[in-house]
Scaffold this motif. Sequence first.
Motif, short mmCIF file in Angstrom:
data_model
loop_
_atom_site.label_atom_id
_atom_site.label_comp_id
_atom_site.label_asym_id
_atom_site.label_seq_id
_atom_site.Cartn_x
_atom_site.Cartn_y
_atom_site.Cartn_z
N MET A 186 0.63 -1.23 0.05
CA MET A 186 0.20 0.27 0.08
C MET A 186 0.58 1.10 -0.20
SD MET A 186 -3.28 -0.96 2.10
CE MET A 186 -4.30 0.05 1.69
N GLY A 187 0.38 2.41 -0.29
CA GLY A 187 1.50 3.21 -0.97
C GLY A 187 0.18 4.92 -0.83
N TRP A 188 1.24 5.93 -1.07
CA TRP A 188 0.77 6.82 -1.14
C TRP A 188 1.77 7.49 -2.36
CZ3 TRP A 188 -3.49 9.26 0.86
CH2 TRP A 188 -3.80 8.30 1.87
N PHE A 189 1.00 8.20 -3.69
CA PHE A 189 1.30 8.89 -4.11
C PHE A 189 0.85 10.35 -4.68
CE2 PHE A 189 3.67 6.19 -7.14
CZ PHE A 189 3.53 4.72 -6.88
N ARG A 190 1.66 11.66 -5.48
CA ARG A 190 0.65 12.66 -4.91
C ARG A 190 1.16 13.26 -6.57
NH1 ARG A 190 4.20 15.79 -1.19
NH2 ARG A 190 6.65 16.23 -2.17
N ALA A 197 0.73 17.19 -8.27
CA ALA A 197 0.63 18.54 -8.39
C ALA A 197 0.61 19.22 -9.77
CB ALA A 197 1.94 18.92 -7.84
N PRO A 198 -0.47 20.75 -9.52
CA PRO A 198 -1.07 20.97 -10.85
C PRO A 198 0.03 21.50 -11.60
CG PRO A 198 -2.05 22.45 -9.43
CD PRO A 198 -1.29 21.46 -8.55
N GLY A 199 0.06 20.61 -12.88
CA GLY A 199 0.90 20.47 -14.01
C GLY A 199 2.67 19.93 -13.80
N LYS A 200 2.07 19.07 -13.23
CA LYS A 200 3.30 17.68 -12.90
C LYS A 200 2.43 16.86 -12.77
CE LYS A 200 5.91 21.18 -10.04
NZ LYS A 200 7.21 21.32 -8.51
N GLU A 201 3.14 15.47 -13.47
CA GLU A 201 3.32 14.43 -13.00
C GLU A 201 3.04 13.94 -11.80
OE1 GLU A 201 5.55 12.79 -17.07
OE2 GLU A 201 6.31 12.02 -15.22
N ARG A 202 2.46 12.51 -11.65
CA ARG A 202 2.21 12.24 -10.69
C ARG A 202 3.92 10.83 -9.83
NH1 ARG A 202 -3.00 7.46 -9.57
NH2 ARG A 202 -3.73 9.99 -10.31
N GLU A 203 3.24 11.83 -8.25
CA GLU A 203 5.22 10.93 -8.34
C GLU A 203 4.78 10.22 -6.94
OE1 GLU A 203 7.45 14.10 -6.91
OE2 GLU A 203 6.51 15.24 -5.09
N PHE A 204 5.55 9.16 -6.16
CA PHE A 204 6.10 8.59 -5.88
C PHE A 204 5.93 9.09 -4.21
CE2 PHE A 204 6.79 4.81 -3.02
CZ PHE A 204 7.61 5.23 -2.30
N TYR A 236 6.65 -7.41 -3.30
CA TYR A 236 7.39 -7.46 -4.23
C TYR A 236 7.91 -7.21 -2.58
CZ TYR A 236 5.13 -5.89 -8.63
OH TYR A 236 4.17 -6.02 -9.46
N THR A 237 9.67 -7.19 -3.36
CA THR A 237 10.80 -6.98 -2.28
C THR A 237 11.82 -6.52 -3.25
OG1 THR A 237 9.99 -9.14 -1.06
CG2 THR A 237 12.54 -7.63 -0.39
N PRO A 238 12.16 -4.86 -2.39
CA PRO A 238 11.38 -4.01 -1.68
C PRO A 238 10.12 -4.01 -2.15
CG PRO A 238 12.68 -3.14 -2.62
CD PRO A 238 13.51 -4.05 -3.23
N VAL A 239 8.85 -3.12 -1.03
CA VAL A 239 8.61 -2.83 -1.90
C VAL A 239 8.32 -1.91 -2.92
CG1 VAL A 239 7.94 -0.77 0.22
CG2 VAL A 239 5.49 -1.57 -0.44
N PRO A 240 7.57 -1.78 -3.87
CA PRO A 240 7.36 -1.05 -4.33
C PRO A 240 7.24 0.65 -4.54
CG PRO A 240 5.38 -2.21 -4.87
CD PRO A 240 6.11 -2.06 -3.72
N VAL A 241 7.47 1.43 -5.80
CA VAL A 241 7.86 2.26 -5.75
C VAL A 241 6.70 3.58 -6.79
CG1 VAL A 241 9.71 2.38 -3.48
CG2 VAL A 241 10.23 2.99 -6.33
N THR A 242 6.54 2.40 -7.94
CA THR A 242 6.18 2.82 -9.34
C THR A 242 4.93 3.10 -9.60
OG1 THR A 242 7.10 0.91 -10.37
CG2 THR A 242 8.58 2.82 -10.21
N SER A 243 3.99 4.08 -9.87
CA SER A 243 2.92 3.59 -10.42
C SER A 243 2.00 2.76 -10.90
CB SER A 243 1.70 4.99 -10.80
OG SER A 243 2.79 5.35 -11.87
N VAL A 244 2.77 2.26 -11.74
CA VAL A 244 2.67 0.67 -12.44
C VAL A 244 2.55 -0.37 -11.70
CG1 VAL A 244 3.20 2.05 -14.45
CG2 VAL A 244 4.63 0.88 -13.18
N SER A 245 2.65 -0.36 -10.98
CA SER A 245 3.18 -1.72 -9.86
C SER A 245 2.13 -1.83 -8.96
CB SER A 245 3.98 -1.82 -8.85
OG SER A 245 5.74 -1.61 -9.74
#
Length: 126
Positions: free
Chosen positions: A34-38, A40-47, A103-112
């Motif tokens: 489980m994770g959080w991404f964010r 901001a306006p005009g920017k790509e989603r980031e981990f 996954y090990t380690p826990v994934p940090v990309t949105s496609v995961s």
Amino acid sequence: QVQLVESGGGLVQAGGSLRLSCAASGRAFSFAAMGWFRQAPGKEREFVAAISWSGSSISYADSVKGRFTISRDNDKNTVYLEMNSLKPEDTAVYYCAADRRVYTPVPVTSVSYNYWGQGTQVTVSS
């Protein structure tokens, strides 16, 4: 059908704190990651942060290390993001994400991540 519902966003002054929650409902079973991404306006989603089922694997974006803490309550199918020392650059829509694959380690990309919440707005004023 799985639903992820975020809550806890809002407006806060720089230096303040907020706690985001994300509750999974429906056929949630157990999410390995489980994770959080964010975004901001005009920017790509980031981990932002992610945590494994047991909590033994946790990752943070460099920009939030030391200020944000991720945790989870598996009995409640809920993941939390404690945000302290907030900065104006933390302003974004925060999205909860979850996936059953291990996954090990826990994934940090949105496609995961296959499951996503609708997002909650966090605004930090200067």
